[in-house]
Design a protein around this motif. Structure first.
Motif, short mmCIF file in Angstrom:
data_model
loop_
_atom_site.label_atom_id
_atom_site.label_comp_id
_atom_site.label_asym_id
_atom_site.label_seq_id
_atom_site.Cartn_x
_atom_site.Cartn_y
_atom_site.Cartn_z
N SER A 70 0.82 -1.20 0.00
CA SER A 70 0.00 0.00 0.00
C SER A 70 0.87 1.26 0.00
O SER A 70 0.56 2.24 -0.68
N ASN A 71 1.96 1.23 0.76
CA ASN A 71 2.84 2.39 0.85
C ASN A 71 3.58 2.69 -0.44
O ASN A 71 3.89 3.85 -0.72
N VAL A 72 3.88 1.69 -1.23
CA VAL A 72 4.68 1.92 -2.45
C VAL A 72 3.85 1.83 -3.73
O VAL A 72 4.35 2.13 -4.81
N GLU A 76 11.87 6.24 -9.81
CA GLU A 76 12.76 7.06 -8.98
C GLU A 76 12.37 6.94 -7.50
O GLU A 76 13.24 6.81 -6.63
N GLN A 77 11.08 6.97 -7.22
CA GLN A 77 10.62 6.83 -5.84
C GLN A 77 10.96 5.46 -5.28
O GLN A 77 11.38 5.34 -4.12
N LEU A 78 10.79 4.43 -6.10
CA LEU A 78 11.14 3.08 -5.65
C LEU A 78 12.63 2.97 -5.38
O LEU A 78 13.04 2.39 -4.37
N VAL A 117 17.23 2.49 -1.71
CA VAL A 117 18.52 3.03 -1.28
C VAL A 117 18.45 3.50 0.17
O VAL A 117 19.34 3.23 0.97
N ASP A 118 17.37 4.18 0.52
CA ASP A 118 17.20 4.66 1.89
C ASP A 118 17.16 3.50 2.88
O ASP A 118 17.82 3.55 3.93
#
Length: 68
Positions: A11-13, A19-21, A26-27
């Protein structure tokens, strides 16, 4: 109370751009926190389920190489 971590991560992704993924992955890796591992596992599950056999072999080769 039954909490479904898989559904929460999805749900969050859901709807995220590449780019967001990438930023999310990476984070999670840079934070080096154990609590991020389940989310990465869910993303890996999505990758695996949507990969063809050639892509799966590439992933396995990359993992094998990285674990040596």
């Amino acid at each position: 109370m039954n909490f479904n971590l898989r559904n929460a991560v999805l749900s969050n992704v859901s709807g995220s751009s590449q780019e967001q993924l990438e930023n999310t992955i990476v984070d999670a890796i840079q934070r080096n926190e154990e609590k991020m591992l389940p989310g990465l596992g869910v993303l890996f599950e999505v990758l695996w389920k949507n990969a063809d056999e050639q892509e799966k072999q590439h992933v396995l080769q990359t993992l094998e190489k990285g674990l040596k």
